[in-house]
Scaffold this motif. Sequence first.
Motif, short mmCIF file in Angstrom:
data_model
loop_
_atom_site.label_atom_id
_atom_site.label_comp_id
_atom_site.label_asym_id
_atom_site.label_seq_id
_atom_site.Cartn_x
_atom_site.Cartn_y
_atom_site.Cartn_z
N ALA A 171 2.40 9.98 12.31
CA ALA A 171 2.16 11.53 12.32
C ALA A 171 1.63 11.78 10.74
N HIS A 172 1.70 11.07 10.08
CA HIS A 172 1.31 11.18 8.56
C HIS A 172 0.31 10.55 8.31
N PRO A 173 -0.83 10.77 8.56
CA PRO A 173 -2.05 9.97 8.23
C PRO A 173 -2.54 10.33 6.86
N TYR A 236 8.98 3.24 11.39
CA TYR A 236 8.55 3.88 10.31
C TYR A 236 7.67 5.27 10.47
N HIS A 237 7.77 6.05 9.57
CA HIS A 237 7.38 7.55 9.69
C HIS A 237 6.03 7.90 9.14
N SER A 238 6.03 7.05 7.93
CA SER A 238 4.69 7.38 6.97
C SER A 238 4.53 6.08 6.13
N PHE A 307 11.78 8.04 5.61
CA PHE A 307 10.94 8.85 6.67
C PHE A 307 9.56 8.80 5.83
N HIS A 308 9.62 9.47 4.56
CA HIS A 308 8.62 10.17 3.95
C HIS A 308 8.25 9.53 2.54
N HIS A 309 7.13 9.16 2.39
CA HIS A 309 6.43 8.58 1.33
C HIS A 309 6.01 9.81 0.38
#
Length: 544
Positions: A171-173, A236-238, A307-309
Amino acid sequence: MDVLFGRDKKEQPEPVKARVTGKIPTWLQGILLRNGPGRHTVGETRYNHWFDGLALLHSFTIRDGEVYYRSKYLRSDTYNANIEANRIVVSEFGTMAYPDPCKNIFSKAFSYLSHTIPDFTDNCLINIMKCGEDFYATTETNYFRKINPQTLETLEKVDYRKYVAVNLATAHPHYDAAGNVLNIGTAIVDKGKTKYVLFKIPATVPEDRMKGKSPLKRTEVLCSIASRSLLSPSYYHSFGVTENYIVFLEQPFNMDILKMATAYIRGTSWASCLAFHKEEKTYIHIIDRRTGKPVPTKFYTDPMVVFHHVNAYEEDSCLLFDVIAYEDSSLYESFYLANLNQDIKENFKFTSVPTLRRFAVPLCTDKDAELGSNLIKLASTTARALKENDDQVYCQPELLYEGLELPRINYAYNGKRYRYVFAAKVEWSPIPTKILKYDVLTKSALQWGEDDCWLAEPLFVPTPGAENEDDGIILSVVISSDPQKPPFLLILDAKSFTEQARAYVDVEVHLDLHGLFIPDTDFDSGKQAPSQEVRDGASNCHVV
Ligand SMILES: CC1=C(/C=C/C(C)=C/C=C/C(C)=C/C=O)C(C)(C)CCC1
Ligand SMILES: [Fe+2]
């Protein structure tokens, strides 16, 4: 805590005017559009996990110093099916649902078997993606939903699988300078292989636009990375991007596909099919965007969950990337509503605090370097990359800051050397009570918080013609557990991190996840300006 998690939020589809205190910069014109879970019960049934909640879109339209708020539930197929049945009938991350309880034994067996390859939810509650001229609500399954950013109406349901072979996608393009979307997804046991697929959706091609053809039809695969395991790919999330490279972390936080295939029969949730393997490594995949090929050196680091880069960039033949990392997967555990609805201040303890870590990988490895030597010669970081046997390099990060999540940057600096991270400060609770500006150069931080206030992800909006990285403002949505204090949109000066204005709304506002700011200039000149349309329909009951 009821105000945060317990209560189902009422939607506010008609715009309401906010009470503004302070002064909103005149250049700030557009829509802050955000997404997050707003409702956790349907009839007598209740979701187990906060990430299961039905997507509630909300927006703050800012024009000429005035602010209008509205919110609307995403009319996903999931939402509609649940409401029609008056109970939860579609499975989410932490809740497995059984749609047909009254069926006979044969149809029950059929239902179980047909769920072996499940059709995932389109309850897109995590983020908003801009794709060509269009805006979409996104989650991590194969579905995303087109939305009208002005009215928050739900439009078409889109299936990634029609355009690229992925079962899941982040969900993080990312977006490049031309507005092309870059994203990564997982193809599960596709032609005998499980792989991570990096793909690009081009910004609208003029001739397509004239014909009304969607840019999605021109989605192209840039690269595929074979999963280290066929039946337990990494969750993975991002991911991260630099000018020439992509950073993808294959972390030992895996999805067990066989468990997923039997989850419905076993009566367990998708979440229970994820597991952290603390004895395994985290592989760092670096892909050259120019060739679409992975850099051959095998980089790895200790087990962690990201989760977040935050950002990534190249410096002197090295690639540096910053992430928020955990020692385990306890973040997902902490968002079970059973944990959140108790007194979280009493009951909640992070077993692993989210930390900002900087990694550095050498882009050209010296063949003659001694085993055990540090291949990073940069003065700017203490992160190390130690050469080992068999073309392997072990990366040790530099710890930059402890206790932060939901990071944002000035996106004009994405993929480039940068200085500022805007994030939520998380000390004892998964929900932030402060936001901060962290300077990666001086390693100092500014912060903003107020008693009984819970803050959303801080979003940076640059001043038009900005010269410095922090020339701009920060937008954050604030909810208070003090019933006397209405929710508000907070506007800070990004340089000094001091308050410029706030816009109070006298309606319910939910705790959200992610979103974006759409400047008025991004709307087609042909389309109606959002604020005009908002003003026409606005209820004036909240005017001061
Ligand atoms: C429904 C579903 C999924 C949903 C995951 C979600 C909804 C994750 C949300 C993560 C957030 C919000 C993280 C914040 O840091 C999976 C596991 C991908 C796959 C199986 C089906
Ligand atoms: Fe996220």
